[in-house]
Design a protein around this motif. Structure first.
Motif, short mmCIF file in Angstrom:
data_model
loop_
_atom_site.label_atom_id
_atom_site.label_comp_id
_atom_site.label_asym_id
_atom_site.label_seq_id
_atom_site.Cartn_x
_atom_site.Cartn_y
_atom_site.Cartn_z
N ARG A 20 0.84 -1.21 0.00
CA ARG A 20 0.00 0.00 0.00
C ARG A 20 0.87 1.25 0.00
NH1 ARG A 20 -3.31 -3.08 3.49
NH2 ARG A 20 -2.25 -2.21 5.31
N ASN A 21 1.90 1.25 0.84
CA ASN A 21 2.80 2.40 0.89
C ASN A 21 3.52 2.60 -0.44
OD1 ASN A 21 2.17 2.99 3.56
ND2 ASN A 21 3.88 1.81 4.38
N TYR A 22 3.98 1.51 -1.02
CA TYR A 22 4.68 1.55 -2.31
C TYR A 22 3.77 2.15 -3.38
CZ TYR A 22 7.21 -0.35 -6.40
OH TYR A 22 7.87 -0.52 -7.59
N ASP A 23 2.55 1.64 -3.46
CA ASP A 23 1.61 2.13 -4.47
C ASP A 23 1.26 3.58 -4.25
OD1 ASP A 23 1.61 -0.38 -5.58
OD2 ASP A 23 -0.33 -0.98 -4.75
N ALA A 24 1.12 3.98 -2.98
CA ALA A 24 0.80 5.37 -2.68
C ALA A 24 1.92 6.30 -3.12
CB ALA A 24 0.54 5.53 -1.18
N VAL A 25 3.17 5.87 -2.92
CA VAL A 25 4.31 6.69 -3.35
C VAL A 25 4.34 6.81 -4.87
CG1 VAL A 25 6.83 6.77 -3.48
CG2 VAL A 25 5.73 6.21 -1.32
N VAL A 26 4.12 5.70 -5.57
CA VAL A 26 4.15 5.72 -7.03
C VAL A 26 3.07 6.65 -7.58
CG1 VAL A 26 3.82 4.35 -9.13
CG2 VAL A 26 5.19 3.43 -7.25
N GLU A 27 1.86 6.55 -7.05
CA GLU A 27 0.77 7.40 -7.54
C GLU A 27 1.02 8.87 -7.20
OE1 GLU A 27 -1.64 6.53 -9.61
OE2 GLU A 27 -0.52 4.64 -9.60
N ALA A 28 1.55 9.13 -6.02
CA ALA A 28 1.87 10.51 -5.65
C ALA A 28 2.97 11.06 -6.55
CB ALA A 28 2.30 10.58 -4.18
N ALA A 29 3.94 10.21 -6.87
CA ALA A 29 5.04 10.64 -7.76
C ALA A 29 4.52 10.94 -9.15
CB ALA A 29 6.12 9.56 -7.81
N ARG A 30 3.65 10.08 -9.69
CA ARG A 30 3.10 10.33 -11.01
C ARG A 30 2.36 11.66 -11.06
NH1 ARG A 30 0.89 4.19 -11.97
NH2 ARG A 30 2.72 3.39 -13.07
N ALA A 31 1.56 11.91 -10.04
CA ALA A 31 0.80 13.17 -10.00
C ALA A 31 1.74 14.36 -9.89
CB ALA A 31 -0.18 13.14 -8.84
N ALA A 32 2.75 14.25 -9.02
CA ALA A 32 3.69 15.36 -8.82
C ALA A 32 4.53 15.60 -10.06
CB ALA A 32 4.59 15.06 -7.62
N PHE A 33 5.01 14.52 -10.71
CA PHE A 33 5.82 14.68 -11.91
C PHE A 33 5.00 15.32 -13.04
CE2 PHE A 33 8.51 10.75 -10.60
CZ PHE A 33 9.23 11.54 -9.72
N ALA A 34 3.74 14.90 -13.17
CA ALA A 34 2.88 15.47 -14.21
C ALA A 34 2.60 16.94 -13.94
CB ALA A 34 1.57 14.68 -14.28
N ARG A 35 2.48 17.30 -12.68
CA ARG A 35 2.14 18.68 -12.30
C ARG A 35 3.37 19.58 -12.27
NH1 ARG A 35 0.28 17.46 -7.75
NH2 ARG A 35 2.14 17.98 -6.54
N ASP A 36 4.46 19.10 -11.67
CA ASP A 36 5.61 19.97 -11.39
C ASP A 36 6.91 19.52 -12.05
OD1 ASP A 36 3.97 21.51 -9.64
OD2 ASP A 36 4.28 20.01 -8.06
N GLY A 37 6.90 18.39 -12.77
CA GLY A 37 8.12 17.89 -13.39
C GLY A 37 8.88 16.96 -12.47
N VAL A 38 9.90 16.32 -13.02
CA VAL A 38 10.62 15.28 -12.28
C VAL A 38 11.55 15.83 -11.21
CG1 VAL A 38 10.47 13.61 -14.15
CG2 VAL A 38 12.44 15.15 -14.03
N ASP A 39 11.74 17.13 -11.17
CA ASP A 39 12.60 17.71 -10.13
C ASP A 39 11.80 18.12 -8.90
OD1 ASP A 39 14.96 17.47 -11.61
OD2 ASP A 39 14.59 19.34 -12.67
N THR A 40 10.53 17.77 -8.87
CA THR A 40 9.70 18.10 -7.71
C THR A 40 10.29 17.52 -6.43
OG1 THR A 40 7.42 18.12 -6.92
CG2 THR A 40 8.23 16.09 -7.88
N SER A 41 9.94 18.11 -5.32
CA SER A 41 10.48 17.71 -4.02
C SER A 41 10.10 16.28 -3.64
CB SER A 41 9.98 18.67 -2.93
OG SER A 41 10.22 18.16 -1.65
N ILE A 42 11.10 15.49 -3.31
CA ILE A 42 10.85 14.13 -2.84
C ILE A 42 10.10 14.16 -1.51
CG2 ILE A 42 11.93 12.00 -2.01
CD1 ILE A 42 12.02 12.29 -5.02
N ASP A 43 10.43 15.13 -0.68
CA ASP A 43 9.72 15.27 0.60
C ASP A 43 8.24 15.51 0.37
OD1 ASP A 43 12.17 15.01 1.80
OD2 ASP A 43 12.40 17.13 2.29
N GLU A 44 7.91 16.32 -0.63
CA GLU A 44 6.52 16.62 -0.94
C GLU A 44 5.79 15.37 -1.44
OE1 GLU A 44 2.99 18.29 -1.17
OE2 GLU A 44 4.76 19.25 -0.29
N ILE A 45 6.50 14.56 -2.24
CA ILE A 45 5.90 13.30 -2.71
C ILE A 45 5.59 12.39 -1.52
CG2 ILE A 45 6.38 11.16 -3.98
CD1 ILE A 45 7.94 12.88 -5.99
N ALA A 46 6.52 12.30 -0.58
CA ALA A 46 6.29 11.47 0.61
C ALA A 46 5.09 11.96 1.39
CB ALA A 46 7.54 11.46 1.48
#
Length: 203
Positions: free
Chosen positions: A26-52
């Protein structure tokens, strides 16, 4: 696991990397989905802390699953990567050499341009071993090399054109498209055709 031990299936099938335990999954999937949303919105340099934070997990949990940003990017892209690799195989089997090469490069451009900032990350990773993104780039380069060789053997592309040049070209066009919200696939095709015109072998 080193780069040479990672197979194409392990790169493109992110399901195989998901933890077995339900809570960890569940945690793994939540991180992946949050990363996809953040990368789509802010690019791949978005804050890792924010993704967490968006995933509702601590930084330690995120880094336990994804030790590097490259690995998180690669898994966020995994489903698209699988489709791109499959497309490369299909093109080699069904299309004429020059058509196959052009269509592959368009697919590569689309993949590299998926997220803002990804073209830069791909170019950086392409020359670096040891990460999932780097190995994924190596597989994309290998397919580019094979389709280029096929077109050259058919006498359709000049013999001095190198795979690295085509890969850089794809990343460059992806960068241009990703910087322009009004750009579309037609523009990518137009830019690619202009470049390919200079590579076509003349009888």
């Amino acid at each position: 696991m080193t780069a040479t031990e990672i197979t194409g299936t392990e790169i493109t099938d992110w399901e195989s990397r998901r933890p077995k335990r339900a809570d960890a999954r569940r945690n793994y999937d939540a991180v992946v989905e949050a990363a996809r949303a953040a990368f789509a919105r802010d690019g791949v340099d978005t804050s890792i802390d924010e993704i967490a934070r968006s995933a509702g997990v601590g930084n330690a949990t995120l880094y336990r699953h994804f030790p590097t940003r490259d690995e998180l990017i690669a898994v966020a892209l995994a489903e698209n990567m699988a489709a791109v690799h499959k497309r490369g195989t299909e093109l080699a089997e069904t299309e004429e050499p020059l058509v196959a090469l052009r269509e592959w490069l368009l697919a590569t451009i689309a993949q590299i341009g998926t997220y803002g900032g990804l073209p830069d990350s791909v170019l950086d990773a392409a020359g670096r071993e040891g990460s999932l993104l780097g190995v994924t780039c190596a597989h994309m380069q290998e397919t580019t090399k094979e389709l280029l060789a096929r077109a050259q053997e058919a006498g359709e592309i000049k013999p001095d054109v190198r795979m690295e040049e085509l890969f850089d070209l794809a990343a460059g066009i992806a960068w241009v498209i990703s910087r322009d919200s009004a750009a579309d696939t037609a523009r990518a095709g137009r830019l690619l055709d202009l470049a390919l015109t200079g590579m076509i072998a003349r009888g």
